[in-house]
Design a protein around this motif. Structure first.
Motif, PDB file in Angstrom:
ATOM      1  N   ASN A 199       0.296   6.704  -2.554  1.00  0.00           N
ATOM      2  CA  ASN A 199      -0.793   7.013  -3.474  1.00  0.00           C
ATOM      3  C   ASN A 199      -1.761   8.019  -2.864  1.00  0.00           C
ATOM      4  N   ALA A 200      -2.008   7.903  -1.553  1.00  0.00           N
ATOM      5  CA  ALA A 200      -2.889   8.860  -0.886  1.00  0.00           C
ATOM      6  C   ALA A 200      -2.309  10.269  -0.976  1.00  0.00           C
ATOM      7  N   GLU A 248      -4.414  -0.256  10.829  1.00  0.00           N
ATOM      8  CA  GLU A 248      -3.632  -1.139   9.949  1.00  0.00           C
ATOM      9  C   GLU A 248      -2.555  -1.898  10.717  1.00  0.00           C
ATOM     10  N   ASP A 272       2.856  -7.808  -5.656  1.00  0.00           N
ATOM     11  CA  ASP A 272       2.444  -8.468  -4.420  1.00  0.00           C
ATOM     12  C   ASP A 272       2.286  -9.967  -4.614  1.00  0.00           C
ATOM     13  N   ASN A 294       4.592   4.146   2.680  1.00  0.00           N
ATOM     14  CA  ASN A 294       4.399   2.888   1.978  1.00  0.00           C
ATOM     15  C   ASN A 294       3.527   3.125   0.754  1.00  0.00           C
ATOM     16  N   THR A 302      -2.046   1.080 -10.560  1.00  0.00           N
ATOM     17  CA  THR A 302      -2.747   0.071  -9.758  1.00  0.00           C
ATOM     18  C   THR A 302      -2.247  -1.333 -10.065  1.00  0.00           C
ATOM     19  N   ARG A 351       0.398   2.457  -0.198  1.00  0.00           N
ATOM     20  CA  ARG A 351      -0.927   3.048  -0.019  1.00  0.00           C
ATOM     21  C   ARG A 351      -0.831   4.499   0.419  1.00  0.00           C
ATOM     22  N   GLN A 352       0.080   4.763   1.336  1.00  0.00           N
ATOM     23  CA  GLN A 352       0.249   6.136   1.815  1.00  0.00           C
ATOM     24  C   GLN A 352       0.784   7.037   0.706  1.00  0.00           C
ATOM     25  N   ASN A 362       3.878   1.153  -8.630  1.00  0.00           N
ATOM     26  CA  ASN A 362       4.555   1.111  -7.344  1.00  0.00           C
ATOM     27  C   ASN A 362       4.934  -0.325  -7.067  1.00  0.00           C
ATOM     28  N   GLY A 364       5.709  -1.565  -4.071  1.00  0.00           N
ATOM     29  CA  GLY A 364       5.563  -1.952  -2.683  1.00  0.00           C
ATOM     30  C   GLY A 364       6.919  -1.881  -1.997  1.00  0.00           C
ATOM     31  N   THR A 369       7.311   5.159  -6.174  1.00  0.00           N
ATOM     32  CA  THR A 369       6.493   5.365  -7.359  1.00  0.00           C
ATOM     33  C   THR A 369       7.369   5.455  -8.607  1.00  0.00           C
ATOM     34  N   GLY A 423       7.616   2.587  -0.461  1.00  0.00           N
ATOM     35  CA  GLY A 423       6.547   2.568  -1.469  1.00  0.00           C
ATOM     36  C   GLY A 423       6.914   3.425  -2.649  1.00  0.00           C
TER      37      GLY A 423
END
Length: 368
Positions: free
Chosen positions: A128-129, A353, A285, A123, A278, A125-126, A156, A158, A248, A246
């Protein structure tokens, strides 16, 4: 020589020295901060204000960070080159930069998809991590160097929607012979389920769907999809897009051109890209949460993809990944550490989460 003469002469010498230093410094400053004008071609039409708008935000931020010395003119899909040829235009030096999605170029190598999104992947967040702290950016950049380009995450969306269908889908059987616009490696995953995948730029999708050349299309999510009017010709709206949990979007640059930039300009590119990465997710969202209510109010039939479709697609994706790992060294070099990262971060997300979200959403849905 009296005191007054000495001071006068000393002042003249000092002033001459200052003037001389300014004369020497000015050219050096101009050389370190040259005036440059680049062109960026986008894979998106300017009607998609969030996607295309990210490139405009990037351009404005670059100008602001360099006091207007470095400007990048942004062109929507089709104005300079077709949307799906944006990467090629950078590679061959037609333009210095592009705003695109790497999975559009899986025809060159399936490995492109990992940098954006692959079915049942990460997703937002993952993702981007992985990119920023899991070695993803470094791995993708090493892969892209063979094409003479470099890239930075630019946004991204989402988790996206599963798309618009002209008829209802109740099981895998309903996918047989279905012609669907679907990007990236997802078309290969759905092919064993009977789907005939086609890749079209955003501006070409609605006419094809209206004429019946397409039976279904995925694009992004409620906000963009409503603007494109897909609901007018395909009433069934399915979720989720398991192939884009997710995804990119990237800014792609000609590597040789990028290396000629002063370090401060290169830093401006990295900073502006991070801002866009970001900002885009935050925008989607908010906008999607409003647009989905609007679409349902217009009579759109919102449906979850059947479980047997998801299960069959999951099995298909794992087989494809195993086959690619056995046959494509570049894929394997990125996929293996990516897959390990996926397993580890999934375990963590299930602990906090998922547990928190599942309970909170269930309570809200029950009216509490």
């Amino acid at each position: 020589m009296d005191r007054r003469q000495f001071i006068t002469r000393a002042g003249a010498v000092s002033g001459s020295a200052v003037a001389s230093s300014l004369t020497l410094a000015a050219p050096a400053l101009a050389q370190s901060a040259p005036t440059l004008r680049w062109r960026m071609t986008s894979s998106f039409p300017n009607t998609l204000d969030t996607l295309f708008g990210s490139s405009k935000l990037f351009s404005q931020t670059i100008s602001d960070l360099t006091d207007g010395r470095f400007t990048i003119d942004v062109f929507p899909a089709g104005e300079l080159v077709p949307g799906l040829q944006a990467f090629d235009a950078v590679q061959d030096g037609t333009v210095e930069a592009a705003h695109t999605v790497l999975y559009y170029y899986v025809g060159k190598d399936p490995t492109f998809a990992i940098g954006s999104s692959i079915p049942f992947g990460l997703n937002a967040r993952q993702q981007n991590a992985w990119l920023y702290n899991g070695g993803g950016n470094e791995a993708i950049d090493a892969f892209l160097s063979d094409y003479g380009v470099t890239a930075f995450p630019a946004g991204n969306t989402g988790t996206q929607m599963g798309g618009w269908f002209r008829k209802e889908i109740n099981s895998v059987a309903d996918l047989q012979g279905l012609k669907m616009r679907i990007a990236g490696i997802a078309g290969q995953v759905l092919a064993p389920l009977g789907v005939i995948g086609q890749q079209l730029a955003g501006g070409d999708v609605y006419p094809a769907l209206e004429r019946g050349t397409l039976d279904a299309t995925e694009f992004v999510g409620p906000y963009d999809d409503e603007k494109l009017g897909f609901y007018q010709v395909a009433p069934y709206y399915y979720y989720p897009a398991f192939w884009e949990a997710g995804p990119t979007v990237h800014f792609v640059f000609n590597k040789a051109q990028m290396e000629t930039l002063p370090p401060s300009y290169q830093a401006a590119v990295r900073t502006a890209s991070a801002l866009c990465n970001t900002r885009m997710l935050a925008d989607y969202d908010v906008k999607n949460s409003r647009a989905i209510r609007s679409l349902v109010g217009k009579g759109v039939k919102l449906r979850p993809l059947p479980q047997d479709v998801l299960s069959a697609a999951y099995d298909s994706s794992r087989k494809i990944y195993a086959d690619l790992s056995a046959s494509n060294a570049k894929w394997k070099a990125i996929y293996d550490p990516w897959n390990q990262f996926r397993g580890e971060i999934y375990e963590w997300f299930r602990v906090a989460e998922y547990t928190n979200d599942t309970f909170a959403y269930s309570q809200q849905a029950s009216g509490k």
